[in-house]
Design an enzyme around this catalytic site. Structure first.
Site, PDB file in Angstrom:
ATOM      1  N   GLU A  43      52.946  47.966  46.210  1.00  0.00           N
ATOM      2  CA  GLU A  43      53.614  46.699  45.865  1.00  0.00           C
ATOM      3  C   GLU A  43      52.734  46.054  44.802  1.00  0.00           C
ATOM      4  O   GLU A  43      51.680  45.505  45.112  1.00  0.00           O
ATOM      5  CB  GLU A  43      53.698  45.785  47.099  1.00  0.00           C
ATOM      6  CG  GLU A  43      54.515  46.358  48.237  1.00  0.00           C
ATOM      7  CD  GLU A  43      56.011  46.257  48.024  1.00  0.00           C
ATOM      8  OE1 GLU A  43      56.427  45.610  47.044  1.00  0.00           O
ATOM      9  OE2 GLU A  43      56.754  46.839  48.809  1.00  0.00           O
ATOM     10  N   GLU A  76      51.875  38.653  33.592  1.00  0.00           N
ATOM     11  CA  GLU A  76      52.050  37.807  34.766  1.00  0.00           C
ATOM     12  C   GLU A  76      51.021  36.663  34.661  1.00  0.00           C
ATOM     13  O   GLU A  76      49.824  36.910  34.611  1.00  0.00           O
ATOM     14  CB  GLU A  76      51.711  38.700  35.975  1.00  0.00           C
ATOM     15  CG  GLU A  76      52.149  38.232  37.294  1.00  0.00           C
ATOM     16  CD  GLU A  76      51.772  39.249  38.385  1.00  0.00           C
ATOM     17  OE1 GLU A  76      50.856  40.078  38.189  1.00  0.00           O
ATOM     18  OE2 GLU A  76      52.395  39.190  39.444  1.00  0.00           O
ATOM     19  N   CYS A 130      53.704  37.339  43.767  1.00  0.00           N
ATOM     20  CA  CYS A 130      54.114  38.455  42.897  1.00  0.00           C
ATOM     21  C   CYS A 130      55.569  38.336  42.486  1.00  0.00           C
ATOM     22  O   CYS A 130      55.976  38.917  41.497  1.00  0.00           O
ATOM     23  CB  CYS A 130      53.866  39.764  43.612  1.00  0.00           C
ATOM     24  SG  CYS A 130      54.631  39.761  45.216  1.00  0.00           S
ATOM     25  N   LYS A 135      41.794  47.069  54.718  1.00  0.00           N
ATOM     26  CA  LYS A 135      40.801  46.315  53.947  1.00  0.00           C
ATOM     27  C   LYS A 135      41.469  45.091  53.330  1.00  0.00           C
ATOM     28  O   LYS A 135      42.288  45.204  52.420  1.00  0.00           O
ATOM     29  CB  LYS A 135      40.213  47.177  52.817  1.00  0.00           C
ATOM     30  CG  LYS A 135      38.993  46.535  52.198  1.00  0.00           C
ATOM     31  CD  LYS A 135      38.764  46.903  50.749  1.00  0.00           C
ATOM     32  CE  LYS A 135      39.401  45.963  49.760  1.00  0.00           C
ATOM     33  NZ  LYS A 135      38.926  44.579  49.786  1.00  0.00           N
TER      34      LYS A 135
HETATM   35  P1  NAP Z   1      43.764  43.346  43.059  1.00  0.00           P
HETATM   36  O1  NAP Z   1      42.594  42.958  42.292  1.00  0.00           O
HETATM   37  O2  NAP Z   1      44.482  44.593  42.694  1.00  0.00           O
HETATM   38  O3  NAP Z   1      43.287  43.379  44.583  1.00  0.00           O
HETATM   39  C1  NAP Z   1      44.127  43.762  45.624  1.00  0.00           C
HETATM   40  C2  NAP Z   1      43.304  44.454  46.693  1.00  0.00           C
HETATM   41  O4  NAP Z   1      42.745  45.644  46.156  1.00  0.00           O
HETATM   42  C3  NAP Z   1      42.139  43.618  47.197  1.00  0.00           C
HETATM   43  O5  NAP Z   1      41.944  43.865  48.563  1.00  0.00           O
HETATM   44  C4  NAP Z   1      40.985  44.178  46.390  1.00  0.00           C
HETATM   45  O6  NAP Z   1      39.736  43.996  46.998  1.00  0.00           O
HETATM   46  C5  NAP Z   1      41.336  45.643  46.382  1.00  0.00           C
HETATM   47  N1  NAP Z   1      40.659  46.423  45.369  1.00  0.00           N
HETATM   48  C6  NAP Z   1      40.211  46.036  44.161  1.00  0.00           C
HETATM   49  N2  NAP Z   1      39.632  47.080  43.533  1.00  0.00           N
HETATM   50  C7  NAP Z   1      39.722  48.145  44.359  1.00  0.00           C
HETATM   51  C8  NAP Z   1      39.299  49.513  44.285  1.00  0.00           C
HETATM   52  N3  NAP Z   1      38.684  49.996  43.212  1.00  0.00           N
HETATM   53  N4  NAP Z   1      39.544  50.318  45.343  1.00  0.00           N
HETATM   54  C9  NAP Z   1      40.163  49.833  46.437  1.00  0.00           C
HETATM   55  N5  NAP Z   1      40.574  48.562  46.565  1.00  0.00           N
HETATM   56  C10 NAP Z   1      40.368  47.723  45.539  1.00  0.00           C
HETATM   57  O7  NAP Z   1      44.905  42.242  43.052  1.00  0.00           O
HETATM   58  P2  NAP Z   1      44.717  40.696  43.304  1.00  0.00           P
HETATM   59  O8  NAP Z   1      44.314  40.066  42.042  1.00  0.00           O
HETATM   60  O9  NAP Z   1      43.908  40.452  44.515  1.00  0.00           O
HETATM   61  O10 NAP Z   1      46.227  40.308  43.678  1.00  0.00           O
HETATM   62  C11 NAP Z   1      47.116  39.839  42.749  1.00  0.00           C
HETATM   63  C12 NAP Z   1      48.080  40.928  42.343  1.00  0.00           C
HETATM   64  O11 NAP Z   1      48.789  41.397  43.480  1.00  0.00           O
HETATM   65  C13 NAP Z   1      49.120  40.401  41.409  1.00  0.00           C
HETATM   66  O12 NAP Z   1      49.333  41.313  40.356  1.00  0.00           O
HETATM   67  C14 NAP Z   1      50.374  40.314  42.262  1.00  0.00           C
HETATM   68  O13 NAP Z   1      51.551  40.410  41.570  1.00  0.00           O
HETATM   69  C15 NAP Z   1      50.166  41.448  43.193  1.00  0.00           C
HETATM   70  N6  NAP Z   1      50.940  41.266  44.401  1.00  0.00           N
HETATM   71  C16 NAP Z   1      52.018  42.063  44.580  1.00  0.00           C
HETATM   72  C17 NAP Z   1      52.805  41.903  45.692  1.00  0.00           C
HETATM   73  C18 NAP Z   1      53.998  42.777  45.879  1.00  0.00           C
HETATM   74  O14 NAP Z   1      54.504  42.814  46.967  1.00  0.00           O
HETATM   75  N7  NAP Z   1      54.455  43.476  44.868  1.00  0.00           N
HETATM   76  C19 NAP Z   1      52.489  40.950  46.654  1.00  0.00           C
HETATM   77  C20 NAP Z   1      51.362  40.146  46.452  1.00  0.00           C
HETATM   78  C21 NAP Z   1      50.598  40.335  45.296  1.00  0.00           C
HETATM   79  P3  NAP Z   1      38.814  42.737  46.633  1.00  0.00           P
HETATM   80  O15 NAP Z   1      39.646  41.530  46.798  1.00  0.00           O
HETATM   81  O16 NAP Z   1      37.763  42.837  47.678  1.00  0.00           O
HETATM   82  O17 NAP Z   1      38.367  42.916  45.230  1.00  0.00           O
END
Ligand code: NAP
Length: 539
Positions: free
Chosen positions: A256, A387, A290, A181
């Site tokens: 991650e 962050e 990230c 997804k």
């Molecule tokens: P997010 O809101 O957690 O979303 C990540 C993914 O999870 C998206 O596909 C999102 O779908 C999905 N999601 C959201 N709610 C969900 C639920 N209840 N059940 C299942 N899936 C769900 O994070 P983001 O804001 O997109 O990304 C930014 C974050 O990612 C930052 O904190 C960054 O540090 C972190 N990140 C970490 C790494 C690493 O390798 N450590 C790499 C890149 C990013 P939708 O988009 O459709 O809502």
């Protein structure tokens, strides 16, 4: 319409069981270009039922895919890599249009994302097991590695290609099948990858990409007993939620999650190199990575000099649409992201920080924000704890090595850390003292397919990339073979005359295996024995 050379790379339906599908309800949702606010198109708004079908398709595909040799799987994934590189321009344009990053950076991401397919395809041929010295004379200990099964992957919007290949690449070469997804802001990159995977010859059901309602899809993926592993990249908040949801079926997990990276500049650092590294680490992807430096800790003696060099470089950054020439800073992904960046700057200024450059929304409007440097920052400000995920560099001042380490580690996150300094003793001390999964020493760029990427503390579990990233999709199985008797215990008579010990023990081992239910292995062992008896026998 995005002007792609190959219009078939723009796929606006989900990919399940080798076919392009709509939602059962026929509902869709819109995807917008963050640089213009224009609607690019729609994708299906799917939920639990479609997710269940994708999981079932992955389960059906698993047996025959896992049964292929590593080389057969690697050949398909190698072709997938080549197709990504052959379509680098189109994939980059698609990525920039839905995500916003400058085209040159998007091209870099295509190559970076493809490198995971190349590297893991090669590495899959080296998934070795072990033989372990036995603990009893009549036993033998063998360790084999097998694909874990059906894998669920959930990816974020900031690296819409690389986060897909970093997960699906190793999973697929290991013999697993995948339900993925992508983030709702950036589904087209993932769907284009599915199109290329099909062209590369990936059998139906091995990779499925679903778009739609995150909680509904997430619940199905985490509750299903068929799914044996979840690999998630995203926020710590959603990571914790998914971890709780996976408890019911005790799934293996890779997480991650968020970071709060310190970037330490010691007084013996090469300040120009440090300022260059800061630009790469902080402002790449408009500060939305990230592993972005989130807190700059600068030693008192070089604080002003480093600030001046950083400000000079930040002033040279060009903000604009990712498709415009010379642009190095695109828009933020959405209004929520913009609001957070703005709130962090306002909070810091209210508590005494000074704006050295930038500090407000950009004149271009939309979600553009000026690349910013803040000085006089302290640990009571929100930028110290959260962050920012935007183009803001807050500069903290420190005096001693111990103080720098204490401030750097004072966070619940532990993904990446960076430091610049040339004293070799200090380099070792600081590298070992930092509580982070990745440490960049005299460099601001640390990501590569060859190295293990991942965090400690609330930044996650597991590693991606490298041999460690492949292990995440493999189960270790220990075979304990008993009943291996001494030669004197073999029956005597014509049947055994003139045959060597190897053939005889093969026979005994085979009986033991049949008795313990290892029929398939027994057939192999008997065949090996027969080949010993009849050297011409090759089948
Ligand atoms: P997010 O809101 O957690 O979303 C990540 C993914 O999870 C998206 O596909 C999102 O779908 C999905 N999601 C959201 N709610 C969900 C639920 N209840 N059940 C299942 N899936 C769900 O994070 P983001 O804001 O997109 O990304 C930014 C974050 O990612 C930052 O904190 C960054 O540090 C972190 N990140 C970490 C790494 C690493 O390798 N450590 C790499 C890149 C990013 P939708 O988009 O459709 O809502």
């Amino acid at each position: 319409m995005i002007p792609l050379k190959d219009s078939q790379l723009f796929r606006d339906r989900a990919y399940i069981d080798g076919g392009w599908r709509d939602a059962d309800s026929r509902k869709t949702f819109e995807v917008t270009n963050p640089a213009t606010g224009e609607v690019i198109g729609t994708v299906p708004d799917m939920g639990g039922a479609e997710t269940r079908r994708a999981i079932e398709a992955a389960e059906r595909a698993l047996k025959s895919w896992a049964a292929k040799t590593a080389k057969e799987r690697a050949n398909v994934v190698r072709r997938w890599f080549e197709l990504m590189m052959e379509n680098q321009d189109d994939l980059a344009l698609l990525l920039t249009t839905e995500q916003g990053k400058p085209l040159a950076e998007a091209k870099g991401e295509v190559a970076y994302a493809a490198s995971f397919l190349e590297w893991f395809g090669e590495e899959a041929k080296r998934v070795y097991g072990d033989t372990i010295p036995q603990h009893q004379p009549d036993k033998r200990i063998v360790v084999i590695k097998q694909p874990i099964g059906v894998v669920a992957c959930i990816t974020p919007w900031n690296f819409p290609l690389a986060m897909v290949t970093r997960k699906a690449g190793p999973a697929i070469v290991a013999g697993c099948t995948v339900v993925l997804k992508p983030a709702e802001q950036t589904p087209y990159s993932a769907l284009a990858l599915a199109e290329l995977a099909e062209r590369a010859g990936l059998p139906k059901g091995v990779l499925n990409v679903i778009t739609g309602d995150p909680p509904a899809i997430g619940k199905e993926l985490t509750a299903s007993p068929i799914v044996r592993k979840l690999s998630f990249t995203g926020s710590t908040e959603i990571g914790k939620l998914l971890m709780a949801q996976c408890a019911g079926t005790v799934k293996k997990m890779s997480l991650e999650l968020g970071g709060n990276a310190p970037f330490i500049v010691f007084d013996d650092a090469d300040l120009d190199a440090a300022a260059d590294g800061a630009i790469v680490s902080k402002y790449r992807n408009t500060g939305q990575t990230c592993v972005c430096a989130n807190r700059f800790l600068v030693q008192d003696k070089v604080y002003d000099a480093f600030a001046a060099k950083l400000v000079e470089r930040v002033k040279a950054l060009k903000v604009g649409r990712g498709t415009d020439a010379g642009v190095s800073q695109g828009p933020l992904i959405d209004r929520q992201g913009l609001a957070k960046v703005e709130a962090h700057v306002q909070d810091a200024v209210a508590k005494g920080a000074r704006i050295a450059v930038g500090g407000k929304r950009h004149a271009l409007g939309g979600t553009f924000f000026e690349p910013t440097v803040l000085t006089g920052v302290n640990t009571r400000m929100a930028v110290a704890r959260e962050e920012t995920f935007g183009p803001v560099a807050p500069l903290f001042r420190f005096h001693t090595e111990d103080e720098a380490i204490q401030i750097a580690n004072d966070t619940e996150f532990g993904l990446a850390a960076y430091f610049y300094g040339r004293d070799i003793g200090r380099v070792w001390r600081v590298a070992e003292a930092l509580e982070f999964g990745i440490v960049g020493i005299n460099t601001g760029l640390i990501s590569t397919a060859e190295a293990p990427f991942g965090g400690v503390k609330e930044s996650g579990i597991g590693r991606e990339g490298s041999k460690y990233g492949l292990e995440e999709f493999l189960e270790v199985k220990y075979l304990c073979m008993g009943g291996i008797q001494e030669p004197s215990q073999f029956p005597s008579g014509p049947m055994w005359r003139g045959r060597d010990l190897g053939q005889a023990s093969a026979s005994v081992l085979a009986s033991a295996l049949v008795a313990s239910g290892f029929a398939a292995i027994a057939v192999e062992v008997i065949a090996a024995g027969l080949r010993g008896l009849f050297p011409g026998l090759t089948g």
